[in-house]
Design a protein around this motif. Structure first.
Motif, PDB file in Angstrom:
ATOM      1  N   SER A  66       0.826  -1.214   0.000  1.00 15.52           N
ATOM      2  CA  SER A  66       0.000   0.000   0.000  1.00 15.52           C
ATOM      3  C   SER A  66       0.855   1.256   0.000  1.00 15.52           C
ATOM      4  O   SER A  66       0.522   2.254  -0.655  1.00 15.52           O
ATOM      5  N   LYS A  67       1.963   1.231   0.732  1.00 15.79           N
ATOM      6  CA  LYS A  67       2.832   2.406   0.792  1.00 15.79           C
ATOM      7  C   LYS A  67       3.414   2.710  -0.588  1.00 15.79           C
ATOM      8  O   LYS A  67       3.525   3.875  -0.986  1.00 15.79           O
ATOM      9  N   ILE A  68       3.795   1.670  -1.311  1.00 17.66           N
ATOM     10  CA  ILE A  68       4.304   1.874  -2.670  1.00 17.66           C
ATOM     11  C   ILE A  68       3.182   2.386  -3.569  1.00 17.66           C
ATOM     12  O   ILE A  68       3.387   3.257  -4.422  1.00 17.66           O
ATOM     13  N   GLY A  69       1.986   1.852  -3.372  1.00 17.98           N
ATOM     14  CA  GLY A  69       0.835   2.324  -4.145  1.00 17.98           C
ATOM     15  C   GLY A  69       0.525   3.774  -3.871  1.00 17.98           C
ATOM     16  O   GLY A  69       0.235   4.547  -4.798  1.00 17.98           O
ATOM     17  N   TYR A  70       0.612   4.181  -2.589  1.00 22.42           N
ATOM     18  CA  TYR A  70       0.355   5.576  -2.242  1.00 22.42           C
ATOM     19  C   TYR A  70       1.390   6.489  -2.891  1.00 22.42           C
ATOM     20  O   TYR A  70       1.062   7.601  -3.337  1.00 22.42           O
ATOM     21  N   LEU A  71       2.638   6.038  -2.940  1.00 13.53           N
ATOM     22  CA  LEU A  71       3.679   6.829  -3.591  1.00 13.53           C
ATOM     23  C   LEU A  71       3.335   7.060  -5.060  1.00 13.53           C
ATOM     24  O   LEU A  71       3.476   8.179  -5.577  1.00 13.53           O
ATOM     25  N   GLY A  72       2.858   6.007  -5.713  1.00 15.01           N
ATOM     26  CA  GLY A  72       2.448   6.147  -7.111  1.00 15.01           C
ATOM     27  C   GLY A  72       1.301   7.127  -7.262  1.00 15.01           C
ATOM     28  O   GLY A  72       1.284   7.942  -8.192  1.00 15.01           O
ATOM     29  N   ILE A  73       0.345   7.068  -6.338  1.00 14.61           N
ATOM     30  CA  ILE A  73      -0.799   7.989  -6.386  1.00 14.61           C
ATOM     31  C   ILE A  73      -0.343   9.430  -6.170  1.00 14.61           C
ATOM     32  O   ILE A  73      -0.787  10.353  -6.860  1.00 14.61           O
ATOM     33  N   ALA A 131      -6.046   2.728   7.945  1.00 16.45           N
ATOM     34  CA  ALA A 131      -5.903   3.117   6.540  1.00 16.45           C
ATOM     35  C   ALA A 131      -6.464   2.049   5.599  1.00 16.45           C
ATOM     36  O   ALA A 131      -7.114   2.380   4.599  1.00 16.45           O
ATOM     37  N   PRO A 132      -6.255   0.740   5.873  1.00 17.50           N
ATOM     38  CA  PRO A 132      -6.870  -0.279   4.999  1.00 17.50           C
ATOM     39  C   PRO A 132      -8.390  -0.208   4.956  1.00 17.50           C
ATOM     40  O   PRO A 132      -8.994  -0.505   3.927  1.00 17.50           O
ATOM     41  N   ILE A 133      -9.008   0.199   6.080  1.00 21.46           N
ATOM     42  CA  ILE A 133     -10.460   0.344   6.087  1.00 21.46           C
ATOM     43  C   ILE A 133     -10.870   1.481   5.159  1.00 21.46           C
ATOM     44  O   ILE A 133     -11.857   1.384   4.419  1.00 21.46           O
TER      45      ILE A 133
END
Length: 225
Positions: free
Chosen positions: A108-115, A192-194
């Protein structure tokens, strides 16, 4: 989003005024935090390449598939629309496989960086001078957000919902998966996952219940198209 984050400082007062029971949210927050501490693993190259590979290759393949001729297209059912439909289904399907364990490596952290890289890229393409030429669209946004706020706070009052669900649910509808987890983590650090799930739920309702298509058609009517 700024307003929703600011409301985190008033969640205890709001829950008391609304008669909402926040104990379940706090317990889930503690359970998820304990689970992550127990299962979190250091990110290594195989997992990093796996996360990036699935994300990039999957996005490319889905984009190509959505643009193929055998998939029907229209003004609303465009390639982008089909991309969202397919990628939502694929993401939900992968959550039932071992791929979900990549979350323990920080997927998720890598995904957030992409976002966070993607969103400024979109904003950088905007021409602020156009705001002066089209003030009616700003007014339209204010009206729509006002209706949204009235509906969501009315539902919260009726259901005696905690402010966490009000803020994250609102952000899940307005900002989607990109910002709902951020708001959720401000209210309860481990949830955050929720927030992500609520954003995905908004996508599912919008896509598969045709709510997004209806909004698209309404926007087209407002634009006079």
């Amino acid at each position: 989003m700024g307003v929703m984050i600011a409301l985190a400082n008033f969640q205890n007062k709001f829950n008391t005024w609304n008669g909402a029971d926040n104990s379940t949210i706090k317990r889930v927050n503690e359970d998820i935090a304990t689970d992550m501490q127990r299962n979190v693993k250091p990110l290594q190259l195989p997992q990093l390449f796996g996360i990036l590979g699935i994300g990039m290759a999957g996005s490319y393949i889905i984009r190509v598939l959505a643009g193929m001729d055998f998939i029907p297209k229209s003004d609303i059912m465009s390639t982008s629309t089909w991309s969202f439909i397919i990628i939502t289904a694929v993401g939900i399907a992968l959550s039932f496989t071992k791929v979900r364990n990549l979350e323990y490596y920080g997927a998720s952290k890598i995904g957030y960086l992409g976002i966070f890289l993607y969103l400024p890229g979109i904003g950088a393409q905007a021409n602020l001078a156009d705001i002066v030429q089209s003030p009616q669209f700003l007014l339209m946004g204010v009206v729509w957000l006002s209706i949204h706020i009235l509906c969501i706070f009315g539902a919260a009052r009726l259901l005696k919902a905690p402010l966490f669900f009000v803020a994250v649910g609102s952000q899940g509808n307005i900002g989607g998966t990109s910002s709902a987890p951020i708001v959720a983590s401000v209210f309860q650090p481990a949830l955050a996952p929720i927030g992500l799930l609520m954003g995905i739920l908004g996508n599912v309702v919008g896509i598969y219940a045709y709510a997004a298509l209806l909004c698209g058609q309404l926007a087209r009517m407002v634009a006079g198209g």
